[in-house]
Write a protein that holds these residues in place. Structure first.
Motif, short mmCIF file in Angstrom:
data_model
loop_
_atom_site.label_atom_id
_atom_site.label_comp_id
_atom_site.label_asym_id
_atom_site.label_seq_id
_atom_site.Cartn_x
_atom_site.Cartn_y
_atom_site.Cartn_z
N THR A 182 -18.29 0.84 -52.77
CA THR A 182 -19.16 0.24 -51.68
C THR A 182 -20.55 0.83 -51.74
OG1 THR A 182 -18.42 1.99 -50.27
CG2 THR A 182 -17.35 -0.10 -50.08
N ILE A 183 -20.62 2.22 -52.52
CA ILE A 183 -21.99 2.85 -52.65
C ILE A 183 -22.78 1.97 -53.22
CG2 ILE A 183 -22.99 4.93 -53.10
CD1 ILE A 183 -21.22 5.27 -50.59
N THR A 184 -24.23 1.85 -53.13
CA THR A 184 -25.17 1.29 -53.84
C THR A 184 -26.11 2.70 -54.11
OG1 THR A 184 -26.66 0.80 -52.23
CG2 THR A 184 -25.36 -1.03 -53.14
N HIS A 185 -26.92 2.68 -55.21
CA HIS A 185 -27.80 3.93 -55.42
C HIS A 185 -29.32 3.24 -55.69
CE1 HIS A 185 -24.49 6.49 -56.28
NE2 HIS A 185 -23.91 5.78 -57.08
N THR A 189 -18.54 -7.13 -54.07
CA THR A 189 -19.70 -6.28 -54.36
C THR A 189 -20.92 -6.87 -54.00
OG1 THR A 189 -18.41 -5.11 -56.30
CG2 THR A 189 -20.92 -4.84 -56.33
N LEU A 190 -21.20 -8.10 -54.35
CA LEU A 190 -22.66 -8.78 -54.00
C LEU A 190 -22.71 -8.88 -52.58
CD1 LEU A 190 -24.98 -10.22 -54.84
CD2 LEU A 190 -23.57 -12.26 -55.14
N SER A 191 -21.49 -9.12 -51.76
CA SER A 191 -21.46 -9.15 -50.48
C SER A 191 -21.91 -8.06 -49.61
CB SER A 191 -19.94 -9.67 -49.86
OG SER A 191 -19.15 -8.65 -50.01
N GLY A 192 -21.90 -6.82 -50.41
CA GLY A 192 -22.22 -5.51 -49.74
C GLY A 192 -23.64 -5.16 -50.11
N LEU A 193 -24.45 -6.08 -50.82
CA LEU A 193 -25.71 -5.61 -50.79
C LEU A 193 -26.73 -5.89 -49.78
CD1 LEU A 193 -26.97 -7.45 -54.32
CD2 LEU A 193 -26.17 -4.90 -53.68
#
Length: 605
Positions: free
Chosen positions: A431-434, A571-575
């Motif tokens: 879930t983490i983005t950097h 993954t895209l939905s979590g941006l």
């Protein structure tokens, strides 16, 4: 807490159970000669019978004395019996179908109960929409237990949603028969800051004697974590490192070990269990988000059980993690989570404790699925019009809409031919983005996607109230040529578009506006794949198998477009999920989800 999810309350049938257990009255059903997983002791016992009466378990052992002329006798020789599996944290909407269709997919795989947090629907249509979800759920034997969405919006002041929920709303839902607690309290910064809104919601739940579920997604596991737990939060599914899970368990918080379609944290987290030789009573297995294709092709909680055992967790212990541990977390151990006298007769008969193929699934003493097929029928559910008319962008989206001016935070044009830009870098399966800073070219005063460096444009458009609000950013890690768009964009569920060229991005956005929402893939002016989700822009009104096939096609399309990550849709939905580190994009702009403040697109010295 009084459990409203059993066919018969214990106080209404305990006299009969007393008689059946002693052989003074025959049982309704006896399941003979199974290998039984005792979740109270983590033992596996051979040659056990289970006597059922009034939807509950009356006796376990040699139940010959419980059999009468009208007793149904089931031969369980060669089969393993466990309690029905329960998913302690999940969002039905992620399956792209309603609760009844979810039940059709999940129950044949041994799931008899779910603790659902429908905050996706709540962000679009509020508690009115949640109530419709529960109406749909009531049509099935699946025990669909509501945890009231707590953070609508997820983080106040950073995005625009279709609805909002406050402490008064939470207090009202605590009176609903379907409600067992509060949905994930994502606003942990607000809790730590002693803000009224999150703490008032927590207190309304505690006063009702129900469970507060959590979402603590920061690596800080000392003062902040303990303060968060001290507020009354009982569990958390956001552990990504073994030390996260272990810190929570040591504080008496239930660590919900996640293994859904997109977030594969369980393989990393098992180290907290296997390497420390700890008591696992505070460990639960959860899915969080499941794609329909995952459920149809691989299963539900049985899939997670198989993975847990494969990773080295003892089968009986793994079963505890999605039965008795989950029931205890929600204060329902009186009725659920074990095959023991007085408990609800929620039972699964499996082929073995490795493959976990469900042969029969019983809920409240009645057969709910056999050989992978549900035994219950469903009539068509008619969704209200206000649940299927939610695309209100407010203006026509064209290719020029996706031009990104190269300007400073104050709006001054950037004179140089290059500048540093904030980019959301995704990690497959997490879930983490950097937040990374990338040097980008400035051409004719605009910032363009740079596909050769996997730098793609991302736009989020408000789609609930026709405000015309939208914002732009960049993402790295998807690797596609073309455009992807979706209205499943956590948690506000605005219209999210990603791509490497403006024309494809415009076509993707226009396609979803026309069909009422969903997900779409476009390349070189052609729609390659489309999943229509007209119910709140989140769910289909079709059977789960049909939706699964559509999603499976989309997965092939993503691969053909160059994407190699698992479940890129999730993954895209979590941006745009502005409550998880590090950097996210909402319709109002970039959000620094470590410091919880808005930050500009261009990095200024």
């Amino acid at each position: 807490m009084i459990n409203k999810f059993c066919k018969t309350p214990l106080w209404e049938c305990n006299r009969r159970l007393v008689r059946v257990a002693q052989g003074l009255e025959p049982a309704d059903t006896v399941i003979k000669n199974v290998q039984l997983v005792n979740t109270c002791t983590a033992e596996v016992l051979d040659g056990q019978d289970i006597a059922l009466a009034s939807g509950r378990i009356a006796y376990v052992g040699d139940a010959s004395h419980c059999i009468g002329e009208l007793t149904e006798v089931i031969d369980g020789t060669g089969l393993v019996a466990t309690p029905g599996l329960m998913d302690g944290h999940m969002h039905v909407e992620s399956s792209m179908v309603g609760v009844a269709e979810y039940a059709r997919a999940a129950v044949p795989h041994g799931t008899t109960g779910i603790y659902m947090d429908p905050h996706e629907v709540a962000n679009v249509r509020g508690l009115r929409g949640v109530a419709v979800m529960m109406e749909d759920a009531a049509r099935t034997p699946l025990k669909a237990m509501l945890t009231t969405p707590s953070c609508v919006p997820a983080i106040t002041g950073f995005e625009d949603t279709g609805a909002s929920i406050d402490a008064d709303d939470v207090e009202e839902t605590m009176k609903w028969d379907s409600c067992v607690g509060l949905g994930e309290m994502m606003n942990f910064p607000g809790v730590l800051a002693d803000d009224d809104l999150p703490l008032d919601e927590i207190n309304a739940t505690l006063r009702a004697g129900k469970t507060v579920t959590g979402h603590y997604s920061t690596p800080e596991t000392d003062r902040g974590l303990q303060a968060y737990i001290a507020s009354g939060v009982s569990c958390c599914h956001e552990s990504v490192r073994p030390e996260d899970a272990l810190a929570k368990i040591r504080c008496g918080m239930y660590a919900q070990l996640r293994y859904g379609s997109g977030w594969h944290n369980l393989p990393d987290l098992v180290e907290a269990i296997l390497n420390k030789d700890i008591d696992t009573r505070f460990c639960c297995l959860v899915s969080d988000d499941n794609h329909p294709s995952t459920m149809v092709r691989e299963g539900h909680m049985d899939r997670i059980l198989r993975k847990a055992v494969e990773l080295g967790i003892e089968p009986a212990v793994a079963v505890q993690m999605c039965t008795i541990n989950t029931a205890t977390c929600f204060g329902q151990q009186q009725d659920l989570g074990a095959i023991a006298p007085g408990k609800c007769a929620d039972i699964v008969l499996w082929d073995n404790l490795r493959d976990f193929n469900a042969q029969q699934v019983w809920i409240d003493g009645e057969l709910a699925a056999e050989a992978g097929v549900p035994t219950f029928e469903l009539d068509e559910f008619i969704w209200p019009d206000w649940m299927t008319s939610t695309m209100n962008v407010g203006f026509d989206i064209e290719p020029e809409t996706f031009c990104i001016p190269a300007v400073t935070q104050s709006g001054e044009p950037i004179a140089a031919d290059k500048c540093l830009v904030r980019v959301m870098e995704v990690t497959p399966g997490n879930t983490i983005t950097h937040e990374v800073h990338e040097e980008m070219h400035v051409a004719a005063g605009l910032l363009e996607a740079q596909p050769d460096q996997d730098l793609l444009k991302v736009f989020v458009f408000e789609r609930h109230h026709a405000t015309g609000t939208f914002a732009a950013g960049f993402a790295k890690g998807f690797g596609i040529h073309g455009a992807l768009a979706q209205t499943v964009a956590h948690d506000a569920h605005n219209l999210l578009v990603l791509g490497d060229n403006d024309e494809d991005m415009a076509l993707a956005a226009q396609t979803l506006v026309r069909c009422g929402g969903g997900e779409v893939a476009v390349q070189d002016g052609k729609v390659l794949g489309l999943v229509e989700l007209p119910v709140c822009g989140l769910m289909s009104d079709q059977h789960v198998e049909k939706v699964a096939n559509q999603v499976a096609h989309m997965e092939e399309v993503w691969k053909a477009m160059g994407c190699t990550m698992p479940s890129p849709f999730i993954t895209l939905s979590g941006l745009s999920l502005a409550c998880i580190p590090e950097l996210r994009l909402t319709d109002r702009g970039y959000v620094d989800c470590v410091r919880f403040c808005q930050v500009p697109l261009v990095v200024e010295e």
